[in-house]
Motif scaffolding. Sequence first.
Motif, PDB file in Angstrom:
ATOM      1  N   VAL A  27      -5.068 -37.811 -32.876  1.00 51.01           N
ATOM      2  CA  VAL A  27      -5.827 -37.424 -31.870  1.00 51.01           C
ATOM      3  C   VAL A  27      -4.866 -36.428 -30.694  1.00 51.01           C
ATOM      4  CG1 VAL A  27      -7.534 -38.299 -29.945  1.00 51.01           C
ATOM      5  CG2 VAL A  27      -7.357 -39.307 -31.812  1.00 51.01           C
ATOM      6  N   GLY A  28      -5.469 -35.397 -30.435  1.00 53.63           N
ATOM      7  CA  GLY A  28      -4.824 -34.274 -29.371  1.00 53.63           C
ATOM      8  C   GLY A  28      -5.857 -34.315 -28.381  1.00 53.63           C
ATOM      9  N   VAL A  29      -5.433 -33.995 -27.345  1.00 52.94           N
ATOM     10  CA  VAL A  29      -6.169 -33.980 -25.936  1.00 52.94           C
ATOM     11  C   VAL A  29      -5.645 -32.630 -25.410  1.00 52.94           C
ATOM     12  CG1 VAL A  29      -7.273 -34.893 -23.751  1.00 52.94           C
ATOM     13  CG2 VAL A  29      -6.952 -36.316 -25.602  1.00 52.94           C
ATOM     14  N   GLY A  30      -6.543 -31.865 -24.686  1.00 55.54           N
ATOM     15  CA  GLY A  30      -5.884 -30.527 -23.909  1.00 55.54           C
ATOM     16  C   GLY A  30      -7.144 -29.946 -23.214  1.00 55.54           C
ATOM     17  N   ALA A  31      -6.431 -28.880 -22.695  1.00 56.02           N
ATOM     18  CA  ALA A  31      -7.619 -27.834 -22.096  1.00 56.02           C
ATOM     19  C   ALA A  31      -7.555 -26.395 -22.561  1.00 56.02           C
ATOM     20  CB  ALA A  31      -7.352 -28.003 -20.536  1.00 56.02           C
ATOM     21  N   TRP A  32      -8.686 -25.811 -22.469  1.00 55.85           N
ATOM     22  CA  TRP A  32      -8.590 -24.430 -22.997  1.00 55.85           C
ATOM     23  C   TRP A  32      -9.334 -23.492 -22.094  1.00 55.85           C
ATOM     24  CZ3 TRP A  32     -12.802 -21.456 -25.472  1.00 55.85           C
ATOM     25  CH2 TRP A  32     -12.342 -20.565 -26.453  1.00 55.85           C
ATOM     26  N   SER A  33      -9.268 -22.227 -21.923  1.00 52.63           N
ATOM     27  CA  SER A  33      -9.908 -21.374 -20.988  1.00 52.63           C
ATOM     28  C   SER A  33     -10.195 -20.062 -21.799  1.00 52.63           C
ATOM     29  CB  SER A  33      -9.333 -21.115 -19.638  1.00 52.63           C
ATOM     30  OG  SER A  33      -8.253 -20.318 -19.737  1.00 52.63           O
ATOM     31  N   CYS A  34     -11.186 -19.375 -21.650  1.00 52.69           N
ATOM     32  CA  CYS A  34     -11.236 -18.064 -22.513  1.00 52.69           C
ATOM     33  C   CYS A  34     -12.353 -17.028 -21.423  1.00 52.69           C
ATOM     34  CB  CYS A  34     -12.041 -18.218 -23.635  1.00 52.69           C
ATOM     35  SG  CYS A  34     -12.010 -16.684 -24.669  1.00 52.69           S
ATOM     36  N   THR A  35     -11.962 -15.633 -21.367  1.00 50.41           N
ATOM     37  CA  THR A  35     -12.624 -14.829 -20.534  1.00 50.41           C
ATOM     38  C   THR A  35     -13.808 -14.280 -21.732  1.00 50.41           C
ATOM     39  OG1 THR A  35     -11.158 -12.932 -21.427  1.00 50.41           O
ATOM     40  CG2 THR A  35     -10.648 -14.224 -19.244  1.00 50.41           C
ATOM     41  N   GLU A  36     -14.500 -13.523 -21.236  1.00 60.07           N
ATOM     42  CA  GLU A  36     -15.903 -12.844 -22.009  1.00 60.07           C
ATOM     43  C   GLU A  36     -15.381 -12.264 -23.180  1.00 60.07           C
ATOM     44  OE1 GLU A  36     -18.553 -10.836 -19.449  1.00 60.07           O
ATOM     45  OE2 GLU A  36     -18.507 -12.687 -17.809  1.00 60.07           O
ATOM     46  N   GLY A  37     -16.418 -12.440 -24.253  1.00 58.31           N
ATOM     47  CA  GLY A  37     -15.925 -11.768 -25.602  1.00 58.31           C
ATOM     48  C   GLY A  37     -16.509 -12.545 -26.660  1.00 58.31           C
ATOM     49  N   GLY A  38     -16.383 -12.227 -27.925  1.00 62.07           N
ATOM     50  CA  GLY A  38     -16.700 -12.777 -28.956  1.00 62.07           C
ATOM     51  C   GLY A  38     -16.105 -12.448 -30.310  1.00 62.07           C
ATOM     52  N   TRP A  39     -16.120 -13.504 -31.116  1.00 60.69           N
ATOM     53  CA  TRP A  39     -15.377 -13.469 -32.389  1.00 60.69           C
ATOM     54  C   TRP A  39     -15.966 -14.415 -33.579  1.00 60.69           C
ATOM     55  CZ3 TRP A  39     -13.808 -15.655 -27.902  1.00 60.69           C
ATOM     56  CH2 TRP A  39     -13.442 -16.912 -27.887  1.00 60.69           C
ATOM     57  N   LEU A  40     -15.657 -13.910 -34.738  1.00 58.94           N
ATOM     58  CA  LEU A  40     -15.773 -14.630 -35.955  1.00 58.94           C
ATOM     59  C   LEU A  40     -14.814 -15.930 -36.037  1.00 58.94           C
ATOM     60  CD1 LEU A  40     -17.101 -12.197 -38.399  1.00 58.94           C
ATOM     61  CD2 LEU A  40     -18.674 -13.795 -37.193  1.00 58.94           C
ATOM     62  N   SER A  41     -15.183 -17.159 -36.456  1.00 58.06           N
ATOM     63  CA  SER A  41     -14.280 -18.139 -36.992  1.00 58.06           C
ATOM     64  C   SER A  41     -14.703 -18.401 -38.179  1.00 58.06           C
ATOM     65  CB  SER A  41     -14.404 -19.230 -36.031  1.00 58.06           C
ATOM     66  OG  SER A  41     -14.027 -18.774 -34.760  1.00 58.06           O
ATOM     67  N   PRO A  42     -14.124 -17.623 -39.234  1.00 55.50           N
ATOM     68  CA  PRO A  42     -14.921 -17.922 -40.730  1.00 55.50           C
ATOM     69  C   PRO A  42     -14.032 -19.168 -41.397  1.00 55.50           C
ATOM     70  CG  PRO A  42     -13.095 -15.926 -40.531  1.00 55.50           C
ATOM     71  CD  PRO A  42     -13.340 -16.585 -39.078  1.00 55.50           C
ATOM     72  N   LYS A  43     -12.917 -19.294 -40.909  1.00 49.77           N
ATOM     73  CA  LYS A  43     -12.099 -20.412 -41.652  1.00 49.77           C
ATOM     74  C   LYS A  43     -12.690 -21.875 -41.230  1.00 49.77           C
ATOM     75  CE  LYS A  43      -7.246 -22.199 -42.247  1.00 49.77           C
ATOM     76  NZ  LYS A  43      -6.120 -21.885 -41.859  1.00 49.77           N
ATOM     77  N   PRO A  44     -13.042 -22.536 -42.225  1.00 46.66           N
ATOM     78  CA  PRO A  44     -13.351 -24.056 -41.726  1.00 46.66           C
ATOM     79  C   PRO A  44     -12.387 -24.751 -41.109  1.00 46.66           C
ATOM     80  CG  PRO A  44     -14.252 -23.461 -44.012  1.00 46.66           C
ATOM     81  CD  PRO A  44     -12.957 -22.341 -43.676  1.00 46.66           C
ATOM     82  N   ARG A  45     -12.954 -25.547 -40.106  1.00 45.23           N
ATOM     83  CA  ARG A  45     -12.220 -26.388 -39.169  1.00 45.23           C
ATOM     84  C   ARG A  45     -11.859 -27.423 -40.096  1.00 45.23           C
ATOM     85  NH1 ARG A  45     -11.773 -26.171 -33.999  1.00 45.23           N
ATOM     86  NH2 ARG A  45     -11.021 -28.209 -34.150  1.00 45.23           N
ATOM     87  N   THR A  46     -10.186 -27.810 -39.832  1.00 46.10           N
ATOM     88  CA  THR A  46      -9.590 -28.939 -40.481  1.00 46.10           C
ATOM     89  C   THR A  46      -9.373 -30.106 -39.429  1.00 46.10           C
ATOM     90  OG1 THR A  46      -7.417 -27.953 -39.519  1.00 46.10           O
ATOM     91  CG2 THR A  46      -8.129 -27.222 -41.794  1.00 46.10           C
ATOM     92  N   SER A  47     -10.372 -30.115 -38.564  1.00 48.80           N
ATOM     93  CA  SER A  47     -10.505 -31.561 -37.675  1.00 48.80           C
ATOM     94  C   SER A  47     -11.800 -31.433 -36.963  1.00 48.80           C
ATOM     95  CB  SER A  47      -9.165 -31.342 -36.578  1.00 48.80           C
ATOM     96  OG  SER A  47      -9.506 -30.057 -36.028  1.00 48.80           O
ATOM     97  N   THR A  48     -12.079 -32.309 -36.434  1.00 43.04           N
ATOM     98  CA  THR A  48     -13.272 -32.457 -35.573  1.00 43.04           C
ATOM     99  C   THR A  48     -12.987 -32.124 -33.965  1.00 43.04           C
ATOM    100  OG1 THR A  48     -14.615 -34.061 -36.974  1.00 43.04           O
ATOM    101  CG2 THR A  48     -15.255 -33.835 -34.812  1.00 43.04           C
ATOM    102  N   GLU A  49     -13.517 -31.301 -33.333  1.00 42.94           N
ATOM    103  CA  GLU A  49     -13.294 -31.059 -31.980  1.00 42.94           C
ATOM    104  C   GLU A  49     -14.343 -31.565 -31.163  1.00 42.94           C
ATOM    105  OE1 GLU A  49     -12.119 -27.563 -28.629  1.00 42.94           O
ATOM    106  OE2 GLU A  49     -12.529 -26.960 -30.756  1.00 42.94           O
ATOM    107  N   THR A  50     -14.149 -32.102 -30.061  1.00 43.80           N
ATOM    108  CA  THR A  50     -15.376 -32.522 -29.014  1.00 43.80           C
ATOM    109  C   THR A  50     -14.733 -31.858 -27.939  1.00 43.80           C
ATOM    110  OG1 THR A  50     -15.965 -34.688 -30.193  1.00 43.80           O
ATOM    111  CG2 THR A  50     -16.465 -34.458 -28.051  1.00 43.80           C
TER     112      THR A  50
END
Length: 157
Positions: A27-50
């Motif tokens: 289990v990992g915990v952190g923070a993330w931020s991002c500015t406006e925009g869009g992108w594809l994430s075609p690679k299936p996740r290898t973990s569950t993120e909440t």
Amino acid sequence: ATKGPRANADRGEPIDASRPLVKLGDVGVGAWSCTEGGWLSPKPRTSTETFLMLEGEGSVDDADGTRHRFGAGDLVVLPRGWSGRWDVVKDLRKLWVVHEHGDVAGASTAGVVVTPAQVGSTSVYDEGDTAVDVWCRAPGPVEATSPGGAEAHFVVE
């Protein structure tokens, strides 16, 4: 740490930054931020993120095109195997918990978005050894017992 402009962006010029806070076993915990925009994430996740949205607006689209919109105060689950698209409509900040685990036969890979204040106390996601519950209650002391295993809690006012 700022990662810089997303190389795979197809809308806008999003810049994201991530700060891992703690890693305990799977289990990992952190923070993330991002500015406006869009992108594809075609690679299936290898973990569950909440993650819990602190500010901003955006959406994730499942591989089948189902759109899940979210904003400040929403709780989002992207299960292991999820792939699709990210769109940040208004600069966002989130707190995340990532659980690395094996495949769960028959588990859904569809994203889940809930607004805790609107759903009260309920199970949001429960597959294999990953469970996400929302528990809304009045302020005050709480007696809690742990069923064992790793737990992460977002406590918000």
